[in-house]
Every structure is written in structure tokens, then in C-alpha cells.
Scaffold this active site. Structure first.
Site, PDB file in Angstrom:
ATOM      1  N   TRP A  55      -3.041  -2.694  -1.813  1.00  0.00           N
ATOM      2  CA  TRP A  55      -2.267  -3.951  -2.428  1.00  0.00           C
ATOM      3  C   TRP A  55      -3.354  -4.840  -0.855  1.00  0.00           C
ATOM      4  O   TRP A  55      -2.166  -4.357   0.131  1.00  0.00           O
ATOM      5  CB  TRP A  55      -1.226  -4.215  -2.086  1.00  0.00           C
ATOM      6  N   GLU A 115       6.123 -11.382 -14.550  1.00  0.00           N
ATOM      7  CA  GLU A 115       5.826 -11.139 -14.382  1.00  0.00           C
ATOM      8  C   GLU A 115       4.848  -9.718 -15.049  1.00  0.00           C
ATOM      9  O   GLU A 115       4.209  -9.335 -14.445  1.00  0.00           O
ATOM     10  CB  GLU A 115       6.636 -10.634 -12.903  1.00  0.00           C
ATOM     11  N   GLU A 146      16.593 -14.328 -14.020  1.00  0.00           N
ATOM     12  CA  GLU A 146      15.992 -13.144 -14.143  1.00  0.00           C
ATOM     13  C   GLU A 146      15.102 -12.201 -15.605  1.00  0.00           C
ATOM     14  O   GLU A 146      14.193 -11.906 -15.934  1.00  0.00           O
ATOM     15  CB  GLU A 146      17.146 -11.883 -13.822  1.00  0.00           C
ATOM     16  N   ASN A 176      -0.389   1.637   5.767  1.00  0.00           N
ATOM     17  CA  ASN A 176      -0.042   0.776   5.507  1.00  0.00           C
ATOM     18  C   ASN A 176       0.450  -0.360   6.635  1.00  0.00           C
ATOM     19  O   ASN A 176       1.153   0.405   7.406  1.00  0.00           O
ATOM     20  CB  ASN A 176       1.473   1.143   4.811  1.00  0.00           C
ATOM     21  N   GLY A 177       0.923  -1.841   5.935  1.00  0.00           N
ATOM     22  CA  GLY A 177       1.687  -2.275   7.189  1.00  0.00           C
ATOM     23  C   GLY A 177       0.468  -3.740   7.260  1.00  0.00           C
ATOM     24  O   GLY A 177      -0.800  -3.622   7.006  1.00  0.00           O
ATOM     25  N   CYS A 181       1.012  -1.197  -0.479  1.00  0.00           N
ATOM     26  CA  CYS A 181       0.236   0.040   0.127  1.00  0.00           C
ATOM     27  C   CYS A 181       0.977   1.146   0.153  1.00  0.00           C
ATOM     28  O   CYS A 181       2.199   1.556   0.522  1.00  0.00           O
ATOM     29  CB  CYS A 181      -1.001   0.334   1.619  1.00  0.00           C
ATOM     30  N   ARG A 235       3.105   0.781  -5.536  1.00  0.00           N
ATOM     31  CA  ARG A 235       2.923  -0.043  -4.189  1.00  0.00           C
ATOM     32  C   ARG A 235       1.898  -0.594  -4.254  1.00  0.00           C
ATOM     33  O   ARG A 235       1.714  -1.925  -2.569  1.00  0.00           O
ATOM     34  CB  ARG A 235       3.411   0.694  -2.576  1.00  0.00           C
ATOM     35  N   LYS A 287       5.178  -3.051  -6.011  1.00  0.00           N
ATOM     36  CA  LYS A 287       7.347  -3.137  -6.163  1.00  0.00           C
ATOM     37  C   LYS A 287       7.910  -3.474  -5.300  1.00  0.00           C
ATOM     38  O   LYS A 287       7.697  -3.536  -5.102  1.00  0.00           O
ATOM     39  CB  LYS A 287       6.761  -1.284  -6.156  1.00  0.00           C
ATOM     40  N   HIS A 346      18.267 -33.496 -16.865  1.00  0.00           N
ATOM     41  CA  HIS A 346      17.959 -34.286 -15.717  1.00  0.00           C
ATOM     42  C   HIS A 346      16.625 -33.578 -15.459  1.00  0.00           C
ATOM     43  O   HIS A 346      15.589 -33.812 -14.297  1.00  0.00           O
ATOM     44  CB  HIS A 346      18.656 -34.075 -14.254  1.00  0.00           C
ATOM     45  N   LYS A 348      11.001 -11.748 -15.616  1.00  0.00           N
ATOM     46  CA  LYS A 348      10.860 -10.235 -16.005  1.00  0.00           C
ATOM     47  C   LYS A 348       9.628 -10.759 -16.851  1.00  0.00           C
ATOM     48  O   LYS A 348       8.477 -11.041 -17.044  1.00  0.00           O
ATOM     49  CB  LYS A 348      11.870  -9.584 -17.243  1.00  0.00           C
TER      50      LYS A 348
END
Ligand code: M6R
Length: 607
Positions: free
Chosen positions: A75, A487, A480, A99-100, A2, A27, A602, A503, A484
């Protein structure tokens, strides 16, 4: 996660708050809300969806005029994304954004219910205004009631609170970030600096248990016991324009293209070529001869940078390095002691698991060093040492320039430590320096080929799964690259160390599986070429990223992209750029929300 913002000044608050909120959407963005105080009344607007939806609905209405207010972009943690769960939450005449996570909210809610309080949402946050109100009902003043309420909370919070009866704004924080912006005759609160950069660059980073009271044109800072505290005002050198798209369609694309500049700025001032040395002003490492082990711990993209840092440092300095994702590290009782260095890597400096990992390291006596992009963030403040990446604000949820600047810092750190330990000579360090100084130009050359990547994206955007293969220092590169793609395009992508293909994942290969292979000419090259052959034999679609366009492999693969040549340690910093572009263009062509992909935020400031 948030984002919260607040304003108290002489201007109309609504547009200012909506604008600031948009800059915090990275956020969280599943719902948003605003509260505006005007002449003893607070008007609240809340909407499911993005800040734009809320913006369309509020500021043009007369009832939302006023020069003090709070806003929130969410969020969801407790309670689904919906209008009723969106902040601000109100009890009596008290309004709060948060926020939290309030960990003991169920107990508090039960107690408050028994006292007659009625709850309208499924959130943990709603207990905060009720708690404040319960203290006001017992005769406390607003500020004292906020302090008393906060003392009852377990968990983390950054809050903004206002009430109808008084023109006072109160803000407080514990384990969630909150800054105060000081403008001309106006004050802001925000979860992060970019939210308010277009209004002021003077900020105070609140510390845990700080309370800021905005009253009668003044700012009063105190702790939770009501004792006055003094906090430094920082001048931020990021400009408002740095947090804008600057003509690019998305922040992510802008940030990919900013990498040559971001890397140059990360190097500037640290390279002392005449001395063959790297210096970090801000850093006082312990005596390296006593160090028996280095840990590198982070999440997501920053963790991939750690995997690259490990290979650089182990190979060149022969110090054992162990990497771990912070969410595992914090719970596995790692064997750490005072002869260890714990390197925490984080773009935001606010990732909850990485902060917990730092605490674990400190508890066991290790020297904690963070590689971080955000001045004043929790990690930057609380670690024993900090090295800043000077990437500038990264707004796109998918991390790009943070990654390449983190790799740059690991490279500089390797050289710095190599000289300190007497393992590297001035001449050797000068050679290494020469190569990293060429990196911004080499990335620029890749960026100039971006239309080729767009073309490639068009050819492959229809596939449902991708496999990424790389070896050695390029194993983290492909992890990485796959992250990308996942997401931002929501296409399933899996990365494997190329040697592991036989394998298991080889069973997946057929004509419906594009395989992205990163393979420059290093000591692993021939091995990976054999893997490419194995893929081709099984009709897999091969996309090769290499610095060897003349190899016979070039004619066998389905698509090939030239990555400029460099030394082993720096291969990932170049090879990741076309992979970032590939992911970006596929997502853009598929029409996903590139900068704010679904379900993500983020800064992951909760576990
Ligand atoms: O701010 P941090 O570097 O600590 O963030 C860590 C991860 O949350 C972050 O890298 C995340 O994986 C990104 N979305 C990757 O693009």
C-alpha cells in the site's frame, strides 16, 4: 500499511508465500513481489497490481523453486504503485521486504549515495538493504549488519531480510506488527496471524526491537543489542477456515452473515445471569468512584462504535464521556489526568493514530483500556486493560462484524460498571442481559430478508449521492451506514443528525437524492417523522428503516424496511445490519472490488 510474509523450511516456498500473501491483501494491494532463495541465488519477481497477477507469473517457473523466501503486498506511501517501487528491494546480495515508514530515509539515502550506492526506486524502504550491505562491506556478519542498520533507522518497521551468500532469514520489528509462526520443521514470518493459520496456530508476537534469526532449522530471538530474549509461544484458537470465504462471494458478505455468531461468542463467558453481573476475566479496572471522565478514541468504524458507547454510558451511568477521532486527539493536547479512563477501540489493534492516542493517555496518567479483536496486537499488549471482541478474523476492508461486537462490548461494559458503581441492581442488569441475548436472533431475522435489500440496491444503485439521517443513538448508525456505502461503492454519501438537516443539507434535496432514514420508535421518533415529511415535501426519495410498519409514514415513503424492535441502547446493532447489506449489494451490483476497495487498506498502520 503493507503485508509481509517469509518462509524457511523444507517445502517449496513460492506457493506457500503467494497463498499467505493473498490473505494479507487486506493490508494493501497496489503491487506485490516475491524473493526466493535457491542454492546461493535469489530470484525476485515484482508486479504492479494484485497478488494474483504476481502469482500467475512466478511459481510455475523453475527459477522460483526454493525453500526460503520473502513476499510483500504493498500500500504505497513513498513512491507511486509501480513495479520498480514494489518490494522486495535488493542491494548487493541483500534482499528486504518492509512494512512501515523510514522517516529519515532522505538523509540516509544521501549519505549512502555519497558512498557510491545506487538507488532504483522512489521508496523509503530501499535504504534498508543498502544500509545492511554497507555494514557487510565493512566486514560485519549478516545478522550484525541487520542490527546495525536498524539502529540507524527512525520511524517504524517490520522487515524480513535474506541474502544470497547464506541460508539465513532475519526478521525484526518496531512499531509495525510482525509475528513468527512455528510449524513442523518450518518457520514463517507474517504481518498478521490469518496469513499462516492454514499452516500453524503456534505463534510468537514479536515485540518492538526484537530480531528473529532463522538459521540451521532453529529460531534465535534477540534484541537490537544482540542480547537473547525470551518470547511466549501462543496457541491461536482461530482456524484456517475462519479466514476463508466459506462459499460466500466476498468476505464482507460472509462477515455480515457471521454477526449473530460473532455477537454470541463475544457475550459467552462474560454474562453471569444468576449474579446479575458481567465479568471480564482479563480486566482490572481502577476504582470507578475516582473516575471523573471517560474518553473514547478510535478511527473510522471503531469511532462510530465509540459514539454509541458514549450515549450508553452517559445516559445510564452519568459519567461524562468525550469521544474523539484518534488522528485529532493525538495532536490537540487533550486535558487528561489520572482520574480518567481512556478507551481505545480498534478491530486490528494496529491503527497508528489509535496507538498514538494510547501513548498520549499513558503519558498523562490515564488508565488505558482497549476494545480489540486481535490477540497479541500492539494495543492489546500495551494498554493497561483489554477486552477482546470475539468476532474472529475480519478480512473484508469494510468493517462489519467488528462494529457490532464492539457495540456489544460497550453494552456489557456499561452493565459491568453500573454494578461496580452500585448504580444498577442485579435485576436491572438481568433485564439488560435478557435483551442482548435476543440480539443474535433478531439479526438473523434481518439477514433472512437480505433479498429485499438486494432488490432495494437494484432500485437505487444508479444514484450518485445519498443522504443518511438519524437521531440520538442512531446518528452514529447513519454515519456508519454512509461510510459503508462510500468505501465500497464509491458513491458519495453523507450522514447528518436529522435535526441538522434544516441547517443546510435540506438545500440538496430533490428527486435525485435518495435519503436513508433510520428511525425506530424511541423518544426521538416523532421528531424524525417530521423530518421525513419535510423530505417528502421536497420530492426526496425516502428509504425508511424502522420498527413501526403501521405508522401512516409507511405509506408515504418510497421504500420501507422493518427492523426488529429493541431497547434504545441496542437500536444501532440492529439498524446497521440492513445498511451494511444495502451498501454491499449496491457495490456488488456496480461490480466494484468489495473486499479490497480502491485506495483503502484494512489496517492503517501509518499516519
Ligand atoms: O482496526 P481499526 O478498528 O483500528 O480500524 C479503524 C478504521 O481504519 C476502520 O474502521 C476503517 O474505517 C474501515 N475501513 C471501515 O470500514
Amino acid at each position: 500499511m503493507c503485508g509481509i510474509v517469509g518462509y524457511k523450511g523444507k517445502n517449496e516456498a513460492c506457493d506457500l508465500l503467494i497463498d499467505a500473501l493473498r490473505r494479507l491483501e487486506y493490508r494493501g494491494y497496489d503491487s506485490a513481489g516475491i524473493a526466493i532463495w535457491h542454492k546461493g541465488k535469489i530470484e525476485i519477481g515484482r508486479k504492479k497490481g494484485k497478488v494474483n497477477e504476481l502469482g500467475k507469473d512466478v511459481c510455475n517457473k523453475e527459477i522460483f523453486q526454493g525453500s526460503m523466501g520473502l513476499a510483500h503486498t504493498r500500500w504505497a506511501t513513498h513512491g507511486t504503485p509501480s513495479e520498480k517501487n514494489a518490494h522486495p528491494h535488493k542491494a548487493g546480495d541483500v534482499v528486504v521486504v518492509h512494512n512501515g515508514i523510514v522517516e529519515n530515509y532522505m538523509d540516509l539515502k544521501e549519505r549512502l549515495r555519497q558512498d557510491g550506492h545506487k538507488f532504483l526506486s522512489d521508496t523509503d524502504t530501499e535504504v534498508i538493504p543498502h544500509l545492511i550491505m554497507s555494514h557487510i562491506n565493512k566486514g560485519m556478519g549478516f545478522v550484525d549488519a541487520v542490527r546495525a542498520a536498524l539502529a540507524e533507522l527512525k520511524g517504524s518497521y517490520a522487515i524480513g531480510a535474506i541474502r544470497e551468500k547464506e541460508r539465513i532469514m532475519v526478521a525484526a520489528k518496531k512499531e509495525s506488527p510482525l509475528i513468527v509462526g512455528i510449524g513442523l520443521g518450518e518457520y514463517f514470518i507474517a504481518s498478521d496471524v490469518p496469513a499462516i493459520l492454514n499452516r500453524t496456530n503456534k505463534v510468537i508476537f514479536l515485540e518492538d526491537n526484537d530480531i528473529a534469526v532463522f538459521k540451521d532449522g532453529q529460531l534465535i530471538l534477540m534484541n537490537i543489542d544482540g542480547e537473547s530474549v525470551d518470547r511466549k509461544v501462543h496457541e491461536i484458537h482461530w482456524s484456517g477456515a475462519m479466514a476463508e470465504k466459506g462459499g460466500y462471494k466476498h468476505f464482507m458478505l460472509k462477515e455480515i452473515f457471521e454477526q449473530p455468531r460473532a455477537i454470541s461468542e463475544t457475550l459467552i463467558g462474560r454474562i453471569k445471569e444468576e449474579k446479575g453481573q458481567i465479568e471480564f476475566d482479563e480486566l482490572k479496572l481502577p476504582d470507578l468512584n475516582t473516575i471523573t471522565k471517560i474518553w473514547m478514541v478510535a478511527c473510522g468504524t471503531s469511532y462510530h462504535a465509540c459514539m454509541i458507547g458514549k450515549q450508553m454510558i452517559e445516559a445510564n451511568l452519568r459519567i461524562p464521556v468525550e469521544t474523539d477521532v484518534a488522528s485529532e486527539f493525538r495532536y490537540r493536547d487533550p486535558i487528561i489526568d489520572k482520574n480518567h479512563i481512556l478507551i481505545l477501540v480498534s478491530q486490528s489493534g494496529e491503527t497508528a493514530d489509535t496507538i498514538a492516542a494510547m501513548k498520549e493517555g499513558k503519558k498523562n496518567g490515564a488508565y488505558t483500556l482497549c476494545i480489540c479483536n486481535v490477540l497479541g496486537s500492539t494495543l492489546a499488549r500495551d494498554c493497561d486493560g483489554v477486552i477482546f471482541t470475539h468476532a474472529g478474523p475480519e478480512i473484508g476492508v469494510a468493517s462489519t462484524k467488528a462494529f457490532t461486537t464492539q457495540i456489544s462490548i460497550f453494552y456489557l461494559l456499561m452493565l459491568h460498571m453500573g454494578r461496580k458503581l452500585g448504580i444498577m441492581s442485579g435485576d436491572e442488569v438481568r433485564d439488560f442481559i435478557g435483551e442482548i441475548k435476543r440480539i443474535p436472533h433478531k439479526i438473523q431475522a434481518i439477514l433472512e430478508q437480505s433479498s429485499a435489500m438486494e432488490e432495494l440496491a437494484r432500485r437505487y444503485m444508479g444514484y450518485k449521492d445519498f443522504l443518511y439521517l438519524g437521531r440520538g443513538i442512531n446518528y452514529p448508525t447513519v454515519l456508519e451506514g454512509a461510510l459503508k456505502l462510500k468505501e465500497i461503492s464509491y458513491i458519495h454519501a453523507e450522514a447528518y443528525a436529522a435535526g441538522e438537516m434544516k441547517h443546510g443539507p435540506i438545500a440538496l434535496i430533490d428527486e435525485n437524492l435518495p435519503i436513508v432514514i433510520v428511525s425506530p420508535r424511541d423518544h426521538t421518533y416523532k421528531k424524525t417523522c417530521s423530518n421525513v415529511e419535510e423530505v417528502i415535501t421536497r420530492r426526496g426519495k425516502t428509504l425508511l428503516f424502522t420498527d413501526d410498519m403501521d405508522h401512516e409514514m409507511a405509506s408515504k415513503v418510497e421504500a420501507i424496511f422493518a427492523v426488529p424492535e429493541t431497547i434504545y441502547e441496542l437500536e444501532p446493532i440492529l439498524a446497521i445490519v440492513p445498511l451494511q447489506l444495502l451498501a454491499y449489494y449496491i457495490a456488488n451490483l456496480l461490480g466494484t472490488d468489495v473486499d479490497q476497495p480502491r485506495n483503502l487498506a484494512k489496517s492503517v498502520t501509518v499516519e
